[in-house]
Write an enzyme that holds these catalytic residues in place. Structure first.
Site, mmCIF file in Angstrom:
data_model
loop_
_atom_site.group_PDB
_atom_site.id
_atom_site.type_symbol
_atom_site.label_atom_id
_atom_site.label_comp_id
_atom_site.label_asym_id
_atom_site.label_seq_id
_atom_site.Cartn_x
_atom_site.Cartn_y
_atom_site.Cartn_z
ATOM 1 N N ASN A 44 66.921 20.860 35.299
ATOM 2 C CA ASN A 44 66.520 21.662 34.152
ATOM 3 C C ASN A 44 66.984 20.912 32.904
ATOM 4 O O ASN A 44 68.169 20.657 32.729
ATOM 5 C CB ASN A 44 67.175 23.046 34.244
ATOM 6 C CG ASN A 44 66.713 23.976 33.156
ATOM 7 O OD1 ASN A 44 66.765 23.636 31.985
ATOM 8 N ND2 ASN A 44 66.277 25.155 33.541
ATOM 9 N N HIS A 55 61.753 22.857 33.451
ATOM 10 C CA HIS A 55 62.616 23.393 34.508
ATOM 11 C C HIS A 55 62.828 22.313 35.569
ATOM 12 O O HIS A 55 62.095 21.322 35.622
ATOM 13 C CB HIS A 55 61.974 24.625 35.134
ATOM 14 C CG HIS A 55 62.004 25.828 34.247
ATOM 15 N ND1 HIS A 55 61.989 27.104 34.738
ATOM 16 C CD2 HIS A 55 62.056 25.950 32.894
ATOM 17 C CE1 HIS A 55 62.018 27.973 33.744
ATOM 18 N NE2 HIS A 55 62.058 27.289 32.617
ATOM 19 N N GLU A 57 62.352 22.168 38.862
ATOM 20 C CA GLU A 57 61.263 21.926 39.797
ATOM 21 C C GLU A 57 60.128 21.148 39.129
ATOM 22 O O GLU A 57 59.521 20.269 39.741
ATOM 23 C CB GLU A 57 60.742 23.247 40.367
ATOM 24 C CG GLU A 57 61.763 24.012 41.183
ATOM 25 C CD GLU A 57 62.656 24.928 40.353
ATOM 26 O OE1 GLU A 57 63.307 25.798 40.964
ATOM 27 O OE2 GLU A 57 62.724 24.796 39.110
ATOM 28 N N CYS A 82 62.087 30.458 39.502
ATOM 29 C CA CYS A 82 61.555 31.515 38.640
ATOM 30 C C CYS A 82 60.059 31.651 38.915
ATOM 31 O O CYS A 82 59.479 30.898 39.697
ATOM 32 C CB CYS A 82 61.813 31.165 37.175
ATOM 33 S SG CYS A 82 60.861 29.725 36.596
ATOM 34 N N CYS A 85 58.125 28.366 38.105
ATOM 35 C CA CYS A 85 58.256 27.312 39.121
ATOM 36 C C CYS A 85 57.663 27.744 40.459
ATOM 37 O O CYS A 85 57.129 26.917 41.199
ATOM 38 C CB CYS A 85 59.715 26.903 39.257
ATOM 39 S SG CYS A 85 60.339 26.132 37.726
ATOM 40 N N ASP A 145 66.796 31.063 29.293
ATOM 41 C CA ASP A 145 66.140 30.289 30.322
ATOM 42 C C ASP A 145 65.247 31.150 31.207
ATOM 43 O O ASP A 145 64.167 30.728 31.610
ATOM 44 C CB ASP A 145 67.172 29.561 31.191
ATOM 45 C CG ASP A 145 66.531 28.565 32.132
ATOM 46 O OD1 ASP A 145 65.911 27.603 31.640
ATOM 47 O OD2 ASP A 145 66.624 28.743 33.357
#
Length: 150
Positions: A44, A55, A57, A82, A85, A145
């Site tokens: 991240n 992020h 990923e 999240c 992602c 975030d």
């Protein structure tokens, strides 16, 4: 030979630690082939790069470069992804998701499993401890975030 889940998670954890050392959010990720070949790794970098979309990923996915087929790949992440992602995993039909922990944040991994993605949650204490400490020390940054900033 397939790389063990713990070894794949170690790569993502190294990324999370690097992000924390840079003043960012300690979430790391890596994309592997089904045989355990590392395609890309990332963390991240929202804070470090001033990019709200960066992020862990996404960073790992971008670092892996274009693949002709993602179905046989494994996305490894220190924290349950999240919705953003999770959408990336679903959009590109990544076949497997390996999650370090989902105690501090649940994310969309149940939705991914319901849509045919193989999901494994390791409940790795290292991941949970690092994330819980970060959230306690930086609640405003954490809420930003995950989209809960006031």
């Amino acid at each position: 030979m397939t790389l063990p889940a713990a070894a794949m998670m170690d790569v993502a954890l190294d990324e999370a630690r690097a992000g924390l050392a840079e003043g960012g959010i300690p979430i790391g990720a890596a994309l592997f082939t089904a045989d355990g070949v590392l395609l890309g790794r990332g963390r991240n970098r929202r804070v470090q790069r001033g990019d709200p979309s960066l992020h862990a990923e996404v960073d790992a996915f971008r670092a892996a470069g274009r693949q002709r087929d993602y179905r046989s790949t494994v996305m490894v992440t220190t924290l349950a992804p999240c919705w953003y992602c999770s959408g990336l995993v679903r959009q590109f039909n990544i076949g497997s998701l390996l999650v370090g922990e989902s105690r501090t944040f649940t994310g969309g991994h149940d939705w991914l499993a319901a849509n045919g993605i193989s999901v494994t949650v390791l409940d790795d204490e290292r991941c949970a401890t690092m994330m819980a400490a970060f959230i306690a020390e930086h609640p405003d940054l954490w809420h930003e975030d995950i989209g809960l900033a006031p």
